[in-house]
Design a protein around this motif. Structure first.
Motif, mmCIF file in Angstrom:
data_model
loop_
_atom_site.group_PDB
_atom_site.id
_atom_site.type_symbol
_atom_site.label_atom_id
_atom_site.label_comp_id
_atom_site.label_asym_id
_atom_site.label_seq_id
_atom_site.Cartn_x
_atom_site.Cartn_y
_atom_site.Cartn_z
ATOM 1 N N GLU A 3 -51.528 -0.670 -39.265
ATOM 2 C CA GLU A 3 -52.137 -1.655 -38.373
ATOM 3 C C GLU A 3 -51.104 -2.661 -37.894
ATOM 4 O O GLU A 3 -51.097 -3.065 -36.734
ATOM 5 C CB GLU A 3 -53.294 -2.382 -39.071
ATOM 6 C CG GLU A 3 -54.510 -1.521 -39.342
ATOM 7 C CD GLU A 3 -54.429 -0.784 -40.666
ATOM 8 O OE1 GLU A 3 -53.406 -0.895 -41.363
ATOM 9 O OE2 GLU A 3 -55.388 -0.082 -41.007
ATOM 10 N N ALA A 43 -47.856 -2.148 -37.581
ATOM 11 C CA ALA A 43 -46.953 -1.478 -36.646
ATOM 12 C C ALA A 43 -47.591 -1.362 -35.271
ATOM 13 O O ALA A 43 -46.930 -1.546 -34.250
ATOM 14 C CB ALA A 43 -46.574 -0.097 -37.185
ATOM 15 N N THR A 44 -48.877 -1.083 -35.224
ATOM 16 C CA THR A 44 -49.578 -0.973 -33.947
ATOM 17 C C THR A 44 -49.603 -2.324 -33.238
ATOM 18 O O THR A 44 -49.316 -2.412 -32.041
ATOM 19 C CB THR A 44 -51.017 -0.464 -34.168
ATOM 20 O OG1 THR A 44 -50.948 0.793 -34.835
ATOM 21 C CG2 THR A 44 -51.749 -0.319 -32.861
ATOM 22 N N GLY A 54 -47.559 -4.863 -33.642
ATOM 23 C CA GLY A 54 -46.194 -5.194 -33.224
ATOM 24 C C GLY A 54 -45.764 -4.408 -32.000
ATOM 25 O O GLY A 54 -45.085 -4.939 -31.111
ATOM 26 N N GLY A 55 -46.152 -3.148 -31.914
ATOM 27 C CA GLY A 55 -45.821 -2.330 -30.749
ATOM 28 C C GLY A 55 -46.492 -2.840 -29.487
ATOM 29 O O GLY A 55 -45.879 -2.893 -28.414
ATOM 30 N N VAL A 56 -47.746 -3.244 -29.603
ATOM 31 C CA VAL A 56 -48.479 -3.751 -28.439
ATOM 32 C C VAL A 56 -47.870 -5.068 -27.963
ATOM 33 O O VAL A 56 -47.653 -5.274 -26.763
ATOM 34 C CB VAL A 56 -49.981 -3.915 -28.775
ATOM 35 C CG1 VAL A 56 -50.704 -4.688 -27.693
ATOM 36 C CG2 VAL A 56 -50.620 -2.547 -28.967
ATOM 37 N N GLY A 103 -44.784 -6.159 -28.487
ATOM 38 C CA GLY A 103 -43.457 -5.861 -27.947
ATOM 39 C C GLY A 103 -43.520 -5.238 -26.567
ATOM 40 O O GLY A 103 -42.711 -5.556 -25.682
ATOM 41 N N LEU A 104 -44.484 -4.358 -26.354
ATOM 42 C CA LEU A 104 -44.655 -3.741 -25.043
ATOM 43 C C LEU A 104 -45.002 -4.795 -23.997
ATOM 44 O O LEU A 104 -44.445 -4.813 -22.898
ATOM 45 C CB LEU A 104 -45.755 -2.674 -25.109
ATOM 46 C CG LEU A 104 -46.105 -1.982 -23.794
ATOM 47 C CD1 LEU A 104 -44.958 -1.100 -23.360
ATOM 48 C CD2 LEU A 104 -47.360 -1.183 -23.953
#
Length: 97
Positions: free
Chosen positions: A55, A57-58, A60-62, A64-65
């Protein structure tokens, strides 16, 4: 010279029984080693259960995007708006002959 004894069992209970019998025969715990198969399989290897890492990582990816897209958009707009750099700027003249 030391002697070694190897044995294969089908169940953990059998292995425990053999280790107990060896101890009763006079062997110490340092003299006995037991290897047991890992029945979990490679699917569970190096994966800690009850963790919130996926959760995080998801999320953080969103984030960062979104930040990367916003900063890229601002950099692109800035390059277009700066005189002398943008696509509508006049050609640079050289003062050298």
């Amino acid at each position: 010279m030391k002697a070694s004894v190897y044995c294969m069992t089908r169940t953990v209970e059998q292995a425990e029984k053999i280790v107990l019998e060896l101890k009763q025969a006079g062997f110490t715990s340092d003299d006995i080693s037991a290897l047991l198969p890992d029945r979990r399989g490679s699917r569970d290897f190096a994966h800690e259960h009850h963790t919130k890492a996926p959760e995080g990582a998801t999320a953080g990816g969103v984030v960062g995007l979104g930040l990367g897209a916003g900063l890229g958009w601002l950099a692109g707009i800035g390059a277009l708006a700066i005189p002398g750099i943008g696509p509508l700027s006049p050609p640079v003249r050289s003062w050298l002959p």
